[in-house]
Design an enzyme around this catalytic site. Structure first.
Site, PDB file in Angstrom:
ATOM      1  N   ASP A 153      -7.938  -7.431   1.221  1.00 17.86           N
ATOM      2  CA  ASP A 153      -6.958  -7.614   2.297  1.00 17.86           C
ATOM      3  C   ASP A 153      -7.612  -7.173   3.593  1.00 17.86           C
ATOM      4  OD1 ASP A 153      -5.454  -4.987   3.601  1.00 17.86           O
ATOM      5  OD2 ASP A 153      -6.479  -4.547   1.718  1.00 17.86           O
ATOM      6  N   ASP A 186       0.852  -1.184   0.000  1.00 17.01           N
ATOM      7  CA  ASP A 186       0.000   0.000   0.000  1.00 17.01           C
ATOM      8  C   ASP A 186       0.890   1.237   0.000  1.00 17.01           C
ATOM      9  OD1 ASP A 186       0.910   0.331   2.576  1.00 17.01           O
ATOM     10  OD2 ASP A 186      -0.972  -0.213   3.526  1.00 17.01           O
TER      11      ASP A 186
END
Length: 376
Positions: free
Chosen positions: A267, A93
């Site tokens: 996720d 990320d």
């Protein structure tokens, strides 16, 4: 293995999609659940266990890794795959969410964000270009744009400002990423709970012709119905030939409902965090091993599971480990939970291919609703 990054749509069932992402480090079967490896480790798990339960890809966190041990150090040591002994795909990320949620004294402007580490108070700067640079040093296969995630509820003007800033940052991230064969940069749709802003964000990102698209700023406190409504609005605006990733989601129920609306990737820290706190996910729903009812129960969590943690250890032993705060309790329950999540994803993929996703989803939900075995 492919030397390029690509996505193939293999089957659909309503809006649900089964596909495969090809990368030089391996294929990612979708719908996919990515275990969260925040600081280069999936907590309480060996990497061969993570692979063994069926994970094709894990997630690493740019914010945490840049603070400790440092992206440049990871690069010197061969990149995150070598450092963590995970030779398969990794998504990182951008660090934006953690900057907004964890950092002290953060200040955001057009250039980027300055913030102080939650660890030692040291000052850092994060721009779109620096986020992509850090992810490149980590050598991740899928890199995320830097964005501003607005906590809900928020006023429309604030949501719009953050969404438009995130679009400008997406352009800068795309330019910084450039052409990297075999790797991808995903844009992130923002817009809070405002349908028009979500549509505008999705359309603008789609026009950038990125290799994949994420939907951010959901599962941040809003009701599930609002999240699902935003997915119904957003997914049709995204290209059908690119993967769609719903960030930070979620529960098994969230996953079923989100797949039904066209999501390909997920996720969440939930299965690993729950495992460390004595909570097991099973086909009968959640089981709290802290409860005294398990103290004399010789039965396993799930006698039909392929996972040794669920099949071979008694509930009484798991209860003892959890109540005694033994590390093995967290390890076994995390193993069980990730195994359950990956088994669920396999069932979803098979059901989509068979044109039976709705029926299989109903059966799975019915199993949860029946609840756990009665006490002995």
């Amino acid at each position: 293995m492919s030397q390029t990054f690509s996505f193939s749509l293999l089957a659909t069932d309503g809006a649900a999609r089964r596909g495969e992402i090809s990368t030089p480090r391996g294929a990612i079967r979708t719908p996919a659940f990515m275990p969260v490896g925040t600081g280069g480790t999936v907590k309480a798990m060996y990497m061969d266990q993570v692979r063994g339960v069926g994970s094709d890809i894990i997630l690493g966190n740019t914010y945490h890794l840049m603070l400790r041990p440092g992206a440049e150090r990871v690069a010197r040591l061969g990149g995150l795959h070598e450092f963590a002994r995970w030779p398969y795909p990794i998504l990182t990320d951008s660090g934006g969410f953690q900057v907004m949620s964890l950092s002290k004294l953060r200040k955001l402007n057009e250039q980027g964000v300055t913030f102080r580490s939650h660890i030692d108070g040291a000052a850092y700067e994060m721009s779109p270009e620096r986020s992509i640079e850090i992810q490149g040093l980590l050598d991740s296969d899928i890199q995320m744009q830097l964005d501003e995630c607005t906590a809900l509820p928020a006023k429309d003007k604030e949501i719009e400002r953050a969404m438009e800033l995130s679009l400008r940052w997406a352009e800068r991230c795309k330019a910084a990423f450039g052409e990297q064969p075999g790797k991808a940069m995903f844009g992130i749709v923002q817009g809070g709970d405002n349908a028009l802003l979500r549509e505008n964000s999705a359309r603008a990102l789609a026009a950038m012709d990125l290799k994949g698209y994420a939907i951010g700023g959901l599962a941040v406190g809003e009701p599930q119905a609002v999240m699902l409504e935003m997915l119904e609005i957003t997914c049709p605006e995204l290209p059908t030939d690119k993967p769609r990733y719903l960030m930070g989601v979620g529960t098994p129920g969230d996953i079923l409902k989100s797949v039904a609306r066209g999501i390909d990737m997920f996720d969440c820290v939930m299965p690993t965090r729950a495992g460390r706190h004595g909570l097991a996910y099973t086909r009968r729903g959640k089981v709290n091993l802290r409860n005294a009812r398990h103290a004399d129960d010789h039965r396993p969590l799930d006698e039909e599971s392929d996972c040794p943690a669920a099949r071979d250890y008694s509930r009484a032993y798991l209860h003892h480990l959890v109540r005694s705060q033994e590390a093995l309790g967290a390890m076994l329950l995390t193993w069980n939970n990730l195994s359950y999540y990956q088994n669920l994803m396999g069932q979803i993929r098979d059901a989509i291919s068979a044109g039976a996703f709705e029926e299989r989803s109903a059966e799975i939900a019915e199993g949860w609703a029946k609840g756990d075995l009665p006490p002995l």
